[in-house]
Scaffold this active site. Sequence first.
Site, PDB file in Angstrom:
ATOM      1  N   PRO A   1      21.138 101.406 -40.267  1.00  0.00           N
ATOM      2  CG  PRO A   1      20.942 103.735 -40.347  1.00  0.00           C
ATOM      3  CD  PRO A   1      21.954 102.623 -40.363  1.00  0.00           C
ATOM      4  CB  CYS A   2      17.828  98.474 -43.101  1.00  0.00           C
ATOM      5  SG  CYS A   2      17.674  97.264 -41.796  1.00  0.00           S
TER       6      CYS A   2
END
Length: 187
Positions: free
Chosen positions: A155-156
């Site tokens: 989850p950047c």
Amino acid sequence: MQTNEARTAAKSIYWRVVRLMDNHFLIAATDDGLIYLQYQAEDAERGGVDAEAWSELTKWAKHRFPAYSWMENKAALEPYVQQLEEYLRGSRKTFTLPLDLRGTDFQQSVWRALKEIPHGETVSYSQMAQKLDKASAVRAVGTAIGANPVLIVVPCHRVVGKDGALTGYRGGLVNKEKLLVLEKVGL
């Protein structure tokens, strides 16, 4: 004729294009796990592959999976698509699918740290650098975040600017905002 040993040594990258809700994705995996997930343009011809997204994937994979052959395979990717769809519908907060991520040791450490950011929360690039004991390497951390090949699953999108501003997302800032809103609403 191929020997049995040569056949068992052959490795494949399975890929497909998928439309989930209002999103179009290019997704790829090996037998060991998911290797790539990227948004693609909605206007790709009749549900086909967006040329820019395909070019990015093949260029990226050429250096990380040089001996692999390519195979469009919807069935092989179905477990990944199912979890992604559950996430986009708000019924999944964590991913349990296997990953086959290839990168430098530093990139790998950054990607592991991204996976530790709780659903619905955000951190700044500076906080990420501090967490990795690399407080003076904020730019390097940002570069490693930008090299994340598996958007959403790693989850950047949960990393924002120091002031909370949305910055830098390979999937586009509109999509980053949608993902953050989705996670906030689902809490």
